[in-house]
Motif scaffolding. Structure first.
Motif, PDB file in Angstrom:
ATOM      1  N   ASP A 121     -49.787 -43.270  -4.696  1.00  0.00           N
ATOM      2  CA  ASP A 121     -50.872 -42.337  -4.998  1.00  0.00           C
ATOM      3  C   ASP A 121     -51.144 -42.289  -6.496  1.00  0.00           C
ATOM      4  O   ASP A 121     -50.232 -42.290  -7.307  1.00  0.00           O
ATOM      5  CB  ASP A 121     -50.515 -40.913  -4.539  1.00  0.00           C
ATOM      6  CG  ASP A 121     -50.649 -40.720  -3.049  1.00  0.00           C
ATOM      7  OD1 ASP A 121     -51.316 -41.534  -2.394  1.00  0.00           O
ATOM      8  OD2 ASP A 121     -50.094 -39.737  -2.537  1.00  0.00           O
ATOM      9  N   GLY A 176     -43.485 -34.826 -13.623  1.00  0.00           N
ATOM     10  CA  GLY A 176     -43.094 -34.496 -12.255  1.00  0.00           C
ATOM     11  C   GLY A 176     -43.758 -35.396 -11.225  1.00  0.00           C
ATOM     12  O   GLY A 176     -43.130 -35.820 -10.259  1.00  0.00           O
ATOM     13  N   VAL A 177     -45.021 -35.701 -11.442  1.00  0.00           N
ATOM     14  CA  VAL A 177     -45.744 -36.602 -10.543  1.00  0.00           C
ATOM     15  C   VAL A 177     -45.085 -37.979 -10.544  1.00  0.00           C
ATOM     16  O   VAL A 177     -44.874 -38.590  -9.497  1.00  0.00           O
ATOM     17  CB  VAL A 177     -47.228 -36.695 -10.961  1.00  0.00           C
ATOM     18  CG1 VAL A 177     -47.931 -37.866 -10.299  1.00  0.00           C
ATOM     19  CG2 VAL A 177     -47.953 -35.387 -10.653  1.00  0.00           C
ATOM     20  N   LEU A 204     -41.951 -38.681 -11.328  1.00  0.00           N
ATOM     21  CA  LEU A 204     -40.650 -38.576 -10.667  1.00  0.00           C
ATOM     22  C   LEU A 204     -40.777 -38.565  -9.147  1.00  0.00           C
ATOM     23  O   LEU A 204     -39.875 -39.019  -8.442  1.00  0.00           O
ATOM     24  CB  LEU A 204     -39.908 -37.322 -11.129  1.00  0.00           C
ATOM     25  CG  LEU A 204     -39.312 -37.381 -12.532  1.00  0.00           C
ATOM     26  CD1 LEU A 204     -38.783 -36.009 -12.939  1.00  0.00           C
ATOM     27  CD2 LEU A 204     -38.212 -38.420 -12.605  1.00  0.00           C
ATOM     28  N   ALA A 205     -41.903 -38.058  -8.666  1.00  0.00           N
ATOM     29  CA  ALA A 205     -42.144 -38.004  -7.226  1.00  0.00           C
ATOM     30  C   ALA A 205     -42.626 -39.350  -6.674  1.00  0.00           C
ATOM     31  O   ALA A 205     -42.840 -39.484  -5.470  1.00  0.00           O
ATOM     32  CB  ALA A 205     -43.157 -36.914  -6.907  1.00  0.00           C
ATOM     33  N   GLY A 206     -42.816 -40.313  -7.559  1.00  0.00           N
ATOM     34  CA  GLY A 206     -43.189 -41.648  -7.119  1.00  0.00           C
ATOM     35  C   GLY A 206     -44.667 -41.972  -7.152  1.00  0.00           C
ATOM     36  O   GLY A 206     -45.089 -43.024  -6.684  1.00  0.00           O
ATOM     37  N   ALA A 207     -45.476 -41.084  -7.698  1.00  0.00           N
ATOM     38  CA  ALA A 207     -46.913 -41.332  -7.815  1.00  0.00           C
ATOM     39  C   ALA A 207     -47.239 -41.763  -9.243  1.00  0.00           C
ATOM     40  O   ALA A 207     -46.386 -41.712 -10.125  1.00  0.00           O
ATOM     41  CB  ALA A 207     -47.702 -40.085  -7.429  1.00  0.00           C
TER      42      ALA A 207
END
Length: 79
Positions: A2, A25-26, A28-31
């Motif tokens: 994403d 944070g985005v 780290l979440a993989g996006a």
């Protein structure tokens, strides 16, 4: 993966710091975060993103910043 547009307006730099923290944070979440100042982006530039986050400090009585963020939001609402 994403792609997340993070569009912000910052007068003193505090909202920019928050936008940068959101981008971290985005990621780290993989996006894939794309951080943009509202003064450097057009609505057409962000329509293709998978997700969009918007940030702006409240001005007075919970009003958006009037010279850049509010016109951007009005254009975005029409899309």
């Amino acid at each position: 993966m994403d792609r997340v547009a993070i569009v912000y307006w910052s007068g003193t730099g505090n909202t920019k710091i928050m936008a940068e923290a959101m981008a971290d944070g985005v990621a780290l979440a993989g996006a894939k975060p794309i951080l943009m100042s509202v003064s450097n982006v057009a609505v057409a530039d962000i329509i293709a993103f998978d997700k969009i986050a918007l940030g702006c400090p409240s001005m007075g009585a919970e009003v958006l910043e009037e010279s850049e963020m509010e016109p951007f939001m009005e254009k975005l609402e029409k899309e």
